[in-house]
Design an enzyme around this catalytic site. Structure first.
Site, PDB file in Angstrom:
ATOM      1  CG  ASP A   1      -1.777   1.197   1.231  1.00 31.29           C
ATOM      2  OD1 ASP A   1      -2.434   1.543   0.250  1.00 31.29           O
ATOM      3  OD2 ASP A   1      -1.844   1.933   2.313  1.00 31.29           O
TER       4      ASP A   1
ATOM      5  CB  CYS B   1      -5.580  -0.664  -4.068  1.00 33.09           C
ATOM      6  SG  CYS B   1      -6.224   1.134  -4.344  1.00 33.09           S
TER       7      CYS B   1
ATOM      8  CB  ALA C   1      -9.132   3.888  -0.521  1.00 27.90           C
ATOM      9  N   GLY C   2      -9.152   2.687  -3.704  1.00 25.40           N
ATOM     10  CA  GLY C   2      -8.722   3.050  -5.130  1.00 25.40           C
ATOM     11  C   GLY C   2      -8.241   4.376  -5.202  1.00 25.40           C
ATOM     12  CG  LEU C   3      -8.288   7.127  -3.076  1.00 25.34           C
ATOM     13  CD1 LEU C   3      -8.416   8.097  -1.709  1.00 25.34           C
ATOM     14  CD2 LEU C   3      -9.020   8.209  -4.289  1.00 25.34           C
ATOM     15  N   GLY C   4      -4.712   4.871  -4.803  1.00 18.79           N
ATOM     16  CA  GLY C   4      -3.338   4.597  -5.166  1.00 18.79           C
ATOM     17  C   GLY C   4      -2.858   3.767  -6.006  1.00 18.79           C
ATOM     18  NE  ARG C   5      -2.560  -1.070  -2.461  1.00 18.98           N
ATOM     19  CZ  ARG C   5      -2.715  -1.650  -1.443  1.00 18.98           C
ATOM     20  NH1 ARG C   5      -2.072  -2.855  -1.201  1.00 18.98           N
ATOM     21  NH2 ARG C   5      -3.742  -1.461  -0.632  1.00 18.98           N
TER      22      ARG C   5
END
Length: 245
Positions: free
Chosen positions: A68, A114, A116-120
């Site tokens: 993460d 991922c 939260a759907g904000l990074g990976r």
């Protein structure tokens, strides 16, 4: 469901970025994914649901988990770009000549999630847009305009300063990224990832993974989305990160 799912379409490419479903809401997610004509799910976090229902719905799940808050290792980038190359008409180079609306032409989307759907998840989409011909800053802006809050500073720096378009140039995919060994605080874990898209997700792994979701989501959500500089400021990009918010 629109609050958790974001469609990102670019010429011949179609993606849906979303947060991690659970056993209790997976059926609702699958209904929405089918409406968006998703044919594949790429799961880049620990499993929080069994994939049996996905398979029954005709959606293939590929498990390519990585830490993460970090950047994807080279073998996951290769796997994801290879999937894009196979699924989208004309492959990654087809964006330059594609005419019309991919959705209207029946092109299936690749779902990526991922926690939260904000990074990976969005970083893989941004990498594919760069490989399709977008400049790094344009790719970041394009994703962020649709998925608000996407990317932390580590991921932004990697996309704009470090990542080089190379998948098309090399027959064996991309070179190992310079930051591939990066770990993000306590989230570094030893994980086995399959670049071939093997389907996993047995129920015996779900309890531990589900318990991590709330903690990871709260920390991911705390990352402040930085404003993008204008294209004329690209040369001073490193200074952008050194500025205090």
């Amino acid at each position: 469901m629109n609050r958790v799912m974001t469609s990102i379409d670019y010429k011949n490419m179609r993606f849906v970025v979303f947060d991690a479903p659970t056993e209790s809401n997976l059926e609702a997610y699958l209904e929405e994914l089918k409406l968006r004509n998703v044919g594949d799910i790429v799961r880049v976090c620990d499993p929080t649901y069994c994939t049996d229902l996905c398979t029954e719905a005709g959606i293939k799940v590929s498990d390519w988990s990585f830490a993460d808050g970090s950047i994807p290792p080279a073998h996951i980038i290769n796997g994801f770009l290879s999937l894009c190359n196979e699924r989208f008409p004309g492959g990654l180079t087809g964006a330059a000549t594609f005419q019309g609306d991919a959705g209207m032409n029946g092109v299936k989307a690749i779902g990526v999630h991922c926690v939260a759907g904000l990074g990976r998840a969005p970083i893989l989409v941004a990498i594919s847009l760069i490989e399709a011909g977008m400049s790094p800053l344009d790719a970041v802006e394009y994703v962020r305009a649709r998925r608000r809050g996407a990317f932390n500073t580590i991921q932004l720096n990697y996309l704009v300063e470090t990542y080089k378009r190379s998948f098309i140039k090399k027959s064996n995919g991309v070179s190992a990224p310079k930051m591939a060994s990066f770990s993000f605080g306590a989230f570094k874990k030893d994980r086995s990832s399959s670049p071939t898209g093997s389907q996993v997700g047995g129920r015996e792994t779900l309890d531990q993974s589900a318990s991590e979701v709330a903690q990871t989501a709260s920390m991911t959500a705390s990352v402040t989305a930085l404003p993008l500089p204008g294209k004329e400021a690209a040369k001073g990009f490193k200074g952008w990160f050194s500025k205090k918010a």
